[in-house]
Design a protein around this motif. Structure first.
Motif, PDB file in Angstrom:
ATOM      1  N   SER A 154      -0.673  -1.224   5.911  1.00 24.11           N
ATOM      2  CA  SER A 154       0.267  -0.119   6.164  1.00 24.11           C
ATOM      3  C   SER A 154       0.309   0.220   7.650  1.00 24.11           C
ATOM      4  O   SER A 154       1.383   0.322   8.258  1.00 24.11           O
ATOM      5  CB  SER A 154      -0.148   1.116   5.363  1.00 24.11           C
ATOM      6  N   ASP A 155      -0.872   0.392   8.251  1.00 30.16           N
ATOM      7  CA  ASP A 155      -0.934   0.720   9.680  1.00 30.16           C
ATOM      8  C   ASP A 155      -0.436  -0.428  10.536  1.00 30.16           C
ATOM      9  O   ASP A 155       0.256  -0.213  11.543  1.00 30.16           O
ATOM     10  CB  ASP A 155      -2.370   1.080  10.075  1.00 30.16           C
ATOM     11  N   LEU A 156      -0.789  -1.660  10.143  1.00 28.74           N
ATOM     12  CA  LEU A 156      -0.390  -2.818  10.947  1.00 28.74           C
ATOM     13  C   LEU A 156       1.132  -2.967  10.963  1.00 28.74           C
ATOM     14  O   LEU A 156       1.724  -3.222  12.024  1.00 28.74           O
ATOM     15  CB  LEU A 156      -1.039  -4.085  10.396  1.00 28.74           C
ATOM     16  N   VAL A 157       1.777  -2.811   9.822  1.00 30.04           N
ATOM     17  CA  VAL A 157       3.240  -2.918   9.765  1.00 30.04           C
ATOM     18  C   VAL A 157       3.886  -1.842  10.633  1.00 30.04           C
ATOM     19  O   VAL A 157       4.842  -2.112  11.376  1.00 30.04           O
ATOM     20  CB  VAL A 157       3.730  -2.804   8.302  1.00 30.04           C
ATOM     21  N   LYS A 158       3.351  -0.619  10.575  1.00 29.93           N
ATOM     22  CA  LYS A 158       3.909   0.473  11.401  1.00 29.93           C
ATOM     23  C   LYS A 158       3.752   0.181  12.887  1.00 29.93           C
ATOM     24  O   LYS A 158       4.671   0.402  13.681  1.00 29.93           O
ATOM     25  CB  LYS A 158       3.224   1.788  11.042  1.00 29.93           C
ATOM     26  N   ARG A 159       2.573  -0.325  13.274  1.00 30.88           N
ATOM     27  CA  ARG A 159       2.356  -0.643  14.695  1.00 30.88           C
ATOM     28  C   ARG A 159       3.304  -1.745  15.154  1.00 30.88           C
ATOM     29  O   ARG A 159       3.863  -1.686  16.260  1.00 30.88           O
ATOM     30  CB  ARG A 159       0.903  -1.059  14.933  1.00 30.88           C
ATOM     31  N   LYS A 160       3.479  -2.750  14.321  1.00 28.14           N
ATOM     32  CA  LYS A 160       4.375  -3.849  14.684  1.00 28.14           C
ATOM     33  C   LYS A 160       5.810  -3.356  14.843  1.00 28.14           C
ATOM     34  O   LYS A 160       6.537  -3.765  15.752  1.00 28.14           O
ATOM     35  CB  LYS A 160       4.309  -4.965  13.635  1.00 28.14           C
ATOM     36  N   GLN A 182      -2.155   3.413   3.391  1.00 29.78           N
ATOM     37  CA  GLN A 182      -3.500   2.975   3.005  1.00 29.78           C
ATOM     38  C   GLN A 182      -3.507   1.809   2.014  1.00 29.78           C
ATOM     39  O   GLN A 182      -4.242   1.803   1.032  1.00 29.78           O
ATOM     40  CB  GLN A 182      -4.289   4.149   2.422  1.00 29.78           C
ATOM     41  N   LEU A 183      -2.693   0.806   2.295  1.00 29.55           N
ATOM     42  CA  LEU A 183      -2.716  -0.422   1.496  1.00 29.55           C
ATOM     43  C   LEU A 183      -3.494  -1.476   2.265  1.00 29.55           C
ATOM     44  O   LEU A 183      -3.139  -1.826   3.395  1.00 29.55           O
ATOM     45  CB  LEU A 183      -1.300  -0.907   1.205  1.00 29.55           C
ATOM     46  N   TYR A 184      -4.551  -1.966   1.643  1.00 38.51           N
ATOM     47  CA  TYR A 184      -5.440  -2.920   2.301  1.00 38.51           C
ATOM     48  C   TYR A 184      -5.307  -4.312   1.684  1.00 38.51           C
ATOM     49  O   TYR A 184      -5.086  -4.455   0.474  1.00 38.51           O
ATOM     50  CB  TYR A 184      -6.901  -2.470   2.171  1.00 38.51           C
ATOM     51  N   ILE A 185      -5.456  -5.302   2.530  1.00 37.42           N
ATOM     52  CA  ILE A 185      -5.579  -6.690   2.087  1.00 37.42           C
ATOM     53  C   ILE A 185      -6.781  -7.301   2.808  1.00 37.42           C
ATOM     54  O   ILE A 185      -7.286  -6.738   3.787  1.00 37.42           O
ATOM     55  CB  ILE A 185      -4.315  -7.518   2.394  1.00 37.42           C
ATOM     56  N   GLN A 186      -7.222  -8.439   2.321  1.00 38.65           N
ATOM     57  CA  GLN A 186      -8.273  -9.186   3.021  1.00 38.65           C
ATOM     58  C   GLN A 186      -7.664 -10.472   3.536  1.00 38.65           C
ATOM     59  O   GLN A 186      -7.251 -11.334   2.758  1.00 38.65           O
ATOM     60  CB  GLN A 186      -9.456  -9.483   2.107  1.00 38.65           C
ATOM     61  N   ALA A 187      -7.589 -10.591   4.858  1.00 38.63           N
ATOM     62  CA  ALA A 187      -6.917 -11.742   5.465  1.00 38.63           C
ATOM     63  C   ALA A 187      -7.354 -11.854   6.917  1.00 38.63           C
ATOM     64  O   ALA A 187      -8.089 -11.013   7.439  1.00 38.63           O
ATOM     65  CB  ALA A 187      -5.396 -11.579   5.368  1.00 38.63           C
ATOM     66  N   ASP A 188      -6.881 -12.901   7.578  1.00 40.30           N
ATOM     67  CA  ASP A 188      -7.135 -13.078   9.001  1.00 40.30           C
ATOM     68  C   ASP A 188      -6.197 -12.160   9.779  1.00 40.30           C
ATOM     69  O   ASP A 188      -4.971 -12.213   9.602  1.00 40.30           O
ATOM     70  CB  ASP A 188      -6.899 -14.535   9.386  1.00 40.30           C
ATOM     71  N   ALA A 189      -6.749 -11.318  10.650  1.00 43.70           N
ATOM     72  CA  ALA A 189      -5.954 -10.306  11.352  1.00 43.70           C
ATOM     73  C   ALA A 189      -4.903 -10.934  12.269  1.00 43.70           C
ATOM     74  O   ALA A 189      -3.728 -10.533  12.250  1.00 43.70           O
ATOM     75  CB  ALA A 189      -6.878  -9.382  12.152  1.00 43.70           C
ATOM     76  N   LEU A 215       6.985  -1.688   1.646  1.00 39.97           N
ATOM     77  CA  LEU A 215       5.584  -2.058   1.467  1.00 39.97           C
ATOM     78  C   LEU A 215       5.009  -1.186   0.358  1.00 39.97           C
ATOM     79  O   LEU A 215       5.005   0.046   0.454  1.00 39.97           O
ATOM     80  CB  LEU A 215       4.793  -1.853   2.761  1.00 39.97           C
ATOM     81  N   GLY A 216       4.535  -1.840  -0.692  1.00 40.56           N
ATOM     82  CA  GLY A 216       3.991  -1.100  -1.820  1.00 40.56           C
ATOM     83  C   GLY A 216       2.975  -1.943  -2.566  1.00 40.56           C
ATOM     84  O   GLY A 216       2.607  -3.046  -2.142  1.00 40.56           O
ATOM     85  N   SER A 217       2.507  -1.418  -3.675  1.00 42.57           N
ATOM     86  CA  SER A 217       1.505  -2.127  -4.465  1.00 42.57           C
ATOM     87  C   SER A 217       1.813  -1.968  -5.946  1.00 42.57           C
ATOM     88  O   SER A 217       2.437  -0.998  -6.372  1.00 42.57           O
ATOM     89  CB  SER A 217       0.102  -1.600  -4.166  1.00 42.57           C
ATOM     90  N   LEU A 218       1.351  -2.927  -6.712  1.00 41.98           N
ATOM     91  CA  LEU A 218       1.480  -2.890  -8.155  1.00 41.98           C
ATOM     92  C   LEU A 218       0.300  -3.639  -8.742  1.00 41.98           C
ATOM     93  O   LEU A 218       0.054  -4.804  -8.374  1.00 41.98           O
ATOM     94  CB  LEU A 218       2.805  -3.534  -8.597  1.00 41.98           C
ATOM     95  N   ALA A 219      -0.434  -2.958  -9.622  1.00 40.53           N
ATOM     96  CA  ALA A 219      -1.636  -3.546 -10.218  1.00 40.53           C
ATOM     97  C   ALA A 219      -2.600  -3.947  -9.115  1.00 40.53           C
ATOM     98  O   ALA A 219      -3.020  -3.125  -8.319  1.00 40.53           O
ATOM     99  CB  ALA A 219      -1.259  -4.714 -11.121  1.00 40.53           C
ATOM    100  N   ASP A 220      -2.914  -5.235  -9.023  1.00 40.97           N
ATOM    101  CA  ASP A 220      -3.885  -5.703  -8.036  1.00 40.97           C
ATOM    102  C   ASP A 220      -3.226  -6.460  -6.890  1.00 40.97           C
ATOM    103  O   ASP A 220      -3.860  -7.327  -6.267  1.00 40.97           O
ATOM    104  CB  ASP A 220      -4.926  -6.603  -8.716  1.00 40.97           C
ATOM    105  N   SER A 297     -13.834  -1.910   1.914  1.00 42.61           N
ATOM    106  CA  SER A 297     -13.628  -2.222   3.327  1.00 42.61           C
ATOM    107  C   SER A 297     -14.442  -1.292   4.215  1.00 42.61           C
ATOM    108  O   SER A 297     -14.986  -1.692   5.242  1.00 42.61           O
ATOM    109  CB  SER A 297     -12.136  -2.124   3.678  1.00 42.61           C
ATOM    110  N   SER A 298     -14.553  -0.011   3.820  1.00 43.19           N
ATOM    111  CA  SER A 298     -15.323   0.918   4.636  1.00 43.19           C
ATOM    112  C   SER A 298     -16.807   0.601   4.572  1.00 43.19           C
ATOM    113  O   SER A 298     -17.530   0.768   5.545  1.00 43.19           O
ATOM    114  CB  SER A 298     -15.063   2.356   4.153  1.00 43.19           C
ATOM    115  N   LYS A 299     -17.248   0.105   3.414  1.00 39.47           N
ATOM    116  CA  LYS A 299     -18.643  -0.297   3.299  1.00 39.47           C
ATOM    117  C   LYS A 299     -18.944  -1.486   4.196  1.00 39.47           C
ATOM    118  O   LYS A 299     -19.970  -1.579   4.829  1.00 39.47           O
ATOM    119  CB  LYS A 299     -18.979  -0.646   1.848  1.00 39.47           C
TER     120      LYS A 299
END
Length: 301
Positions: A154-160, A182-189, A215-220, A297-299
């Motif tokens: 979410s933050d990355l898309v807004k910054r871009k 606050q939508l998170y993914i795990q990927a190469d930045a 930008l949204g989410s559904l299930a997983d 992610s915070s952990k």
């Protein structure tokens, strides 16, 4: 009476011969099919007593050898072309960077010079295409490594979008945004940023009047849709992700044809996928990633 007996014997012999020949041809057909499926270099041999099949088998082997030689020649030519592309790209990179640096220095003293602005714009365009070629080469050689980490998409898309704000205003785009927080993914930045750069650059180059980002989410899963209106009809939607394929949708400038190909390859490497859609002049790029728990992610951080 003996004539009938001889005729009957001849017929029996012919039937036996035909059945035997039929089995031999069926066996040869199976060998040919097996050789095609396994891409084997072994030569076909006559495994029957029918010597009449030898010329046919010889022709088959000749044909297979010619096909194999053609494939090897194509493979060599492709390897040579890729290596040449790699060398030329790296050779151009340094003088291009130096030239762009000189132009930027000149623009500081002559900020309103339209010729310097045009030169700077063209050098930037060439630089971007060169980076596409270098990344394409790395993808081809499987040299792109993944550094998976939690990304607040979410933050990355807004910054871009902020970095492209002036460009969209100048191009007179009407922009519609629907970005969940606050939508998170795990990927190469870096690769995720490159994906967004390619998509937004694609809109600026090929889009017309409107752009919408959802930008949204559904299930997983996390979904990103980038949609724009195109000036011209898209002829081959499925081919837009093929390397070096491009359609002059803007009616003006040719492209490297690597933008969406790179997006698709990077999405695959980051466990996501890409889908394209086109309906009544609206072109959509849909990206999907597995969602990542922000608590996890915070952990990790």
């Amino acid at each position: 009476m003996w004539i009938i007996s001889v005729a009957a014997a001849i017929i029996v012999i012919l039937i036996i011969y035909i059945l035997s020949l039929r089995r031999a041809l069926k066996g040869l057909s199976s060998l040919v099919e097996e050789k095609q499926n396994n891409q084997s270099n072994l030569q076909l041999t006559n495994q029957s007593s029918h010597k009449s099949l030898d010329p046919l088998i010889k022709d088959y082997n000749k044909l297979f050898n010619e096909i194999q030689s053609s494939k090897q020649a194509i493979k060599r030519d492709q390897a040579y072309l890729d290596q040449t592309l790699h060398n030329v790209s790296h050779d151009i990179r340094t003088p291009l960077t130096i030239s762009k640096g000189y132009v930027q220095q000149l623009r500081k003293s002559q900020p309103d010079d339209p010729y310097l602005e045009k030169i700077d714009t063209n050098l930037t365009s060439i630089s971007q295409r060169l980076e596409d070629l270098l990344l394409y080469q790395d993808l081809l050689e499987n040299q792109v490594k993944i550094d998976g980490q939690a990304i607040n998409l979410s933050d990355l898309v807004k910054r871009k979008l902020m970095t492209y704000y002036d460009a969209f205003v100048e191009a007179d785009f009407q922009v519609d945004l629907d970005i969940a927080d606050q939508l998170y993914i795990q990927a190469d930045a870096q690769q995720t940023e490159r994906i967004l750069d390619n998509l937004l650059g694609n809109v600026l180059q090929h889009g017309h009047k409107t752009m919408a980002i959802f930008l949204g989410s559904l299930a997983d899963q996390v979904y990103l849709q980038v949609q724009n209106q195109s000036k011209q009809a898209i002829r081959n939607l499925a081919q837009l992700t093929h390397r070096f394929y491009s359609e002059d949708l803007s009616g003006s400038e040719k492209t490297s044809g690597l933008g969406l190909y790179i997006v698709q390859e990077l999405m695959d490497k980051n466990h996501g996928y890409l889908e394209l859609d086109y309906d009544d002049t609206l072109f959509s790029v849909n990206l999907v990633w597995p969602s990542f728990n922000s608590d996890d992610s915070s952990k990790n951080n």
